[in-house]
Design a protein around this motif. Structure first.
Motif, PDB file in Angstrom:
ATOM      1  N   TRP A 201      31.404  27.656  28.098  1.00  0.00           N
ATOM      2  CA  TRP A 201      32.415  27.154  29.027  1.00  0.00           C
ATOM      3  C   TRP A 201      31.717  26.727  30.315  1.00  0.00           C
ATOM      4  O   TRP A 201      30.716  27.354  30.713  1.00  0.00           O
ATOM      5  N   GLU A 202      32.230  25.657  30.896  1.00  0.00           N
ATOM      6  CA  GLU A 202      31.642  25.205  32.157  1.00  0.00           C
ATOM      7  C   GLU A 202      31.945  26.214  33.261  1.00  0.00           C
ATOM      8  O   GLU A 202      32.993  26.872  33.235  1.00  0.00           O
ATOM      9  N   SER A 203      31.030  26.338  34.204  1.00  0.00           N
ATOM     10  CA  SER A 203      31.259  27.260  35.315  1.00  0.00           C
ATOM     11  C   SER A 203      30.388  26.830  36.479  1.00  0.00           C
ATOM     12  O   SER A 203      29.463  26.039  36.306  1.00  0.00           O
ATOM     13  N   PRO A 204      30.652  27.401  37.649  1.00  0.00           N
ATOM     14  CA  PRO A 204      29.813  27.078  38.811  1.00  0.00           C
ATOM     15  C   PRO A 204      28.352  27.471  38.594  1.00  0.00           C
ATOM     16  O   PRO A 204      27.476  27.027  39.335  1.00  0.00           O
ATOM     17  N   TRP A 205      28.088  28.330  37.634  1.00  0.00           N
ATOM     18  CA  TRP A 205      26.712  28.802  37.383  1.00  0.00           C
ATOM     19  C   TRP A 205      26.081  28.076  36.185  1.00  0.00           C
ATOM     20  O   TRP A 205      25.050  28.475  35.703  1.00  0.00           O
ATOM     21  N   GLY A 206      26.761  27.066  35.732  1.00  0.00           N
ATOM     22  CA  GLY A 206      26.288  26.345  34.564  1.00  0.00           C
ATOM     23  C   GLY A 206      27.086  26.734  33.338  1.00  0.00           C
ATOM     24  O   GLY A 206      27.912  27.659  33.375  1.00  0.00           O
ATOM     25  N   ALA A 207      26.858  26.053  32.248  1.00  0.00           N
ATOM     26  CA  ALA A 207      27.584  26.341  31.010  1.00  0.00           C
ATOM     27  C   ALA A 207      27.170  27.713  30.486  1.00  0.00           C
ATOM     28  O   ALA A 207      25.992  28.064  30.534  1.00  0.00           O
ATOM     29  N   GLY A 208      28.156  28.454  30.022  1.00  0.00           N
ATOM     30  CA  GLY A 208      27.824  29.790  29.530  1.00  0.00           C
ATOM     31  C   GLY A 208      29.052  30.515  29.028  1.00  0.00           C
ATOM     32  O   GLY A 208      30.096  29.895  28.783  1.00  0.00           O
ATOM     33  N   ARG A 209      28.931  31.821  28.873  1.00  0.00           N
ATOM     34  CA  ARG A 209      30.071  32.620  28.417  1.00  0.00           C
ATOM     35  C   ARG A 209      30.095  33.949  29.166  1.00  0.00           C
ATOM     36  O   ARG A 209      29.049  34.391  29.677  1.00  0.00           O
ATOM     37  N   PRO A 210      31.234  34.575  29.218  1.00  0.00           N
ATOM     38  CA  PRO A 210      31.336  35.819  29.992  1.00  0.00           C
ATOM     39  C   PRO A 210      30.626  36.977  29.301  1.00  0.00           C
ATOM     40  O   PRO A 210      30.498  36.993  28.082  1.00  0.00           O
ATOM     41  N   GLY A 211      30.168  37.926  30.092  1.00  0.00           N
ATOM     42  CA  GLY A 211      29.650  39.178  29.542  1.00  0.00           C
ATOM     43  C   GLY A 211      30.812  40.009  29.017  1.00  0.00           C
ATOM     44  O   GLY A 211      31.977  39.636  29.156  1.00  0.00           O
ATOM     45  N   TRP A 212      30.499  41.134  28.432  1.00  0.00           N
ATOM     46  CA  TRP A 212      31.542  41.892  27.742  1.00  0.00           C
ATOM     47  C   TRP A 212      32.522  42.555  28.705  1.00  0.00           C
ATOM     48  O   TRP A 212      33.738  42.500  28.531  1.00  0.00           O
ATOM     49  N   HIS A 213      31.989  43.195  29.744  1.00  0.00           N
ATOM     50  CA  HIS A 213      32.846  44.085  30.534  1.00  0.00           C
ATOM     51  C   HIS A 213      33.853  43.351  31.412  1.00  0.00           C
ATOM     52  O   HIS A 213      34.925  43.866  31.688  1.00  0.00           O
ATOM     53  N   ILE A 214      33.485  42.148  31.826  1.00  0.00           N
ATOM     54  CA  ILE A 214      34.283  41.450  32.827  1.00  0.00           C
ATOM     55  C   ILE A 214      35.659  41.067  32.304  1.00  0.00           C
ATOM     56  O   ILE A 214      36.631  40.995  33.046  1.00  0.00           O
ATOM     57  N   GLU A 215      35.766  40.860  30.978  1.00  0.00           N
ATOM     58  CA  GLU A 215      37.044  40.394  30.442  1.00  0.00           C
ATOM     59  C   GLU A 215      38.166  41.396  30.734  1.00  0.00           C
ATOM     60  O   GLU A 215      39.277  41.000  31.075  1.00  0.00           O
ATOM     61  N   CYS A 216      37.860  42.681  30.577  1.00  0.00           N
ATOM     62  CA  CYS A 216      38.925  43.672  30.761  1.00  0.00           C
ATOM     63  C   CYS A 216      39.396  43.712  32.217  1.00  0.00           C
ATOM     64  O   CYS A 216      40.585  43.826  32.491  1.00  0.00           O
ATOM     65  N   SER A 217      38.438  43.640  33.119  1.00  0.00           N
ATOM     66  CA  SER A 217      38.823  43.631  34.528  1.00  0.00           C
ATOM     67  C   SER A 217      39.746  42.454  34.823  1.00  0.00           C
ATOM     68  O   SER A 217      40.747  42.590  35.533  1.00  0.00           O
ATOM     69  N   ALA A 218      39.390  41.300  34.274  1.00  0.00           N
ATOM     70  CA  ALA A 218      40.208  40.103  34.514  1.00  0.00           C
ATOM     71  C   ALA A 218      41.566  40.207  33.836  1.00  0.00           C
ATOM     72  O   ALA A 218      42.596  39.832  34.399  1.00  0.00           O
TER      73      ALA A 218
END
Length: 490
Positions: A201-218
């Motif tokens: 996925w595009e992002s301000p940090w370049g194309a990539g994907r989320p790490g595991w833990h961040i999804e739950c917080s979001a």
RNA sequence: GGCGGCAUAGCCAAGUGGUAAGGCAAGGGUCUGCAAAAUCCUCAUCCCCAGUUCGAAUCUGGGUGCCGCCUCCA
């Protein structure tokens, strides 16, 4: 008597006191969808489903959210093996999950957020962490700086300086070499830069994907907002999951969320124990797992037997999965089932009319048990007592043709049992009467007459042969004093 | 090495200061041609040691054993 529960955060049983006295916000860290669920997952789902049911029975509205992790290396590997996409693999196992859980009588969550559906929220959160100085980007990755969060370790009781990175032996030797940009070995990835041929996925940090833990917080943040968008998710009431998630997953969730909000992510942290096999944790990596489908389809286990097996133990302790334990649950379920079917079988015959209320004293007994950190084992003892009594009355009706127990009392007991069983998600449905087996009533009567003749001339071998033959076809004979023989289909 | 948890009968499992729930299994009696059902009876001093207490499975201290986590995990 107040409801108390064990809070991993404080390592104590605490009185349950939700933020809104009428509405409980509950989040269960669900599964990564790369394979069929096994008994360990079943335990977790059944346990949290039961907690939810009990809270509802106790008068709370419960908003129950459960996530699917659908971005993950294991899903990706599976997709490569099968020559398909990560989305396809995830979708397939999510559907399988729904099927399995429906059979186990696990209620549907109010919402099932997925990592792939939460990308915007994840990016927003990472951005905020970055601005607060809790996260730093390096070469397309973004890491969380654990040293920037003073409370790091409060859930798991770990101290950063005493943690031994790699002590589990799972971190590959090359792992650190691959992440030279990490400032601290304990820092973890919030965003991973895309590798060739991987979904990104595009992002301000370049194309990539989320790490595991961040999804739950979001997800917690987004799923507990009210209609006006007002955030209820800064602090929820109950955050649940397996105790193998305490560290690092839940620890990291706290670090991510609380660094941004400055508020506790959850008031209560609850964790279920593992299912063991031969004293070892059941897990994919050890290969000692049994899938739910295997139990239900290949072994022909009644789903309720699995529920009973799970609820027979305290949710926090490990349970050993053995054939013996399964048999015990099987036999136990037969008793409960007979109790639960009592009304369907004999209600008409007992001429039940008016609705009786459940028996308050028994409900209280159950509540006292369950109020103590969801003590299902004690709670089940209450159900067994009623079921045994009803089973006895049912047998008397079949074998003696009558019972001395007042019909109203029986009805009340039955309704109490049904109500309590429902709280534990235990249900028995009467057999479909259209599926009667081959032999006609007349044919059975003929066989019984032949057996009676054999008995008169004391040809017991022949009499037993006929009885066994009928039994094999599901017809049970009951000899009464005086030579009369009753029968019923089992 | 750090953190957390567990140890109750043949098996599972409650009980957390007042003399051991419940389930599964086992054995025996009555009844029965034998069964079935019913009914009656039997089946643990709580890992070890030392303390506190009138009293401990329950509290304290010290052992022993087992399990989970320490970046795959429900």
């Amino acid at each position: 008597m107040p409801l108390t529960l064990y809070n991993t955060l404080t390592r104590r049983k605490e009185v349950f006191d939700p933020i809104d006295p009428h509405q409980v916000q509950m989040y269960y860290c669900g599964v990564t969808v790369y394979d069929y669920c096994h008994l360990g997952h079943a335990r977790a789902c059944i346990v949290w489903d039961t907690v939810r049911r009990y809270l509802k029975w106790r008068g709370y509205n419960v908003r129950y959210v459960q996530n699917f992790t659908d971005i993950d290396d294991k899903i990706l590997n599976r997709a490569r093996q099968e020559g398909t996409s990560m989305e396809a693999v995830a979708e397939f196992y999510i559907q399988a999950y729904f099927e399995d859980m429906a059979r186990l009588n696990v209620m549907e969550a109010d919402e099932y957020p997925r990592a792939t559906h939460t990308i915007d929220g994840i990016k927003r959160l990472i951005h905020e962490l970055e601005q607060n100085g809790n996260a730093y980007p390096t070469a397309g990755d973004v890491y969380y700086s654990v040293r920037s969060f003073p409370g790091y370790g409060k859930l798991s009781g770990q101290k950063l300086d005493e943690m031994q990175t790699g002590a589990s032996g799972r971190v590959e030797a090359t792992h650190e070499a691959n992440q030279p940009q990490k400032r601290d070995p304990a820092d973890f990835a919030l965003w991973k830069s895309a590798k060739p041929d991987e979904p990104a996925w595009e992002s301000p940090w370049g194309a990539g994907r989320p790490g595991w833990h961040i999804e739950c917080s979001a997800m917690v943040r987004e799923c507990f907002a009210d209609a006006s968008g007002k955030r209820l998710g800064d602090t929820i009431d109950i955050h649940a999951g397996g105790n193998d998630l305490i560290f690092p997953h839940h620890e990291n969730e706290i670090a991510q969320s609380e660094a941004v909000t400055g508020k506790p992510l959850s008031r209560y942290w609850m964790h279920n124990g593992m299912v063991n096999v031969g004293g070892e944790k059941m897990s994919k990596s050890l290969g000692n797992f049994t899938t739910i489908r295997d139990l239900l389809d290949r072994k022909g286990i009644d789903p309720m037997v699995i529920r009973l097996f799970v609820l027979g133990a305290s949710y926090r302790k490990p349970i050993d999965f053995t054939d013996e334990a399964l048999t015990a649950a099987q036999n136990g379920w037969n008793t409960l089932k007979e109790g639960l079917l009592f009304g369907y079988e004999y209600g008409d015959r007992l001429e039940w009319h008016d609705r009786e209320d459940a028996q308050t004293s028994i409900l209280e007994q159950f509540q006292t048990a369950m109020d103590d950190d969801f003590n299902t084992s004690s709670g089940l003892a209450v159900l067994f007592e009623i079921a045994k009594a009803l089973q006895r009355e049912g047998n008397l009706l079949v074998h003696q043709g009558k019972t001395d127990a007042p019909p109203d009392t029986l009805k009340q007991q039955w309704q109490t049992l049904i109500e309590l069983a429902q709280v534990l998600g235990l249900e028995a449905k009467p057999e479909d009467p259209t599926s009667t087996n081959g032999l006609s009533d007349a044919a059975i009567e003929t066989e019984i007459q032949r057996r009676r003749d054999a008995k008169i001339v004391k040809n017991f071998a022949e009499a037993d042969r006929i009885r066994n033959e009928l039994q094999a076809q599901g017809i049970t004979l009951i000899d009464k004093p005086g030579g009369e023989t009753l029968w019923h289909r089992s």
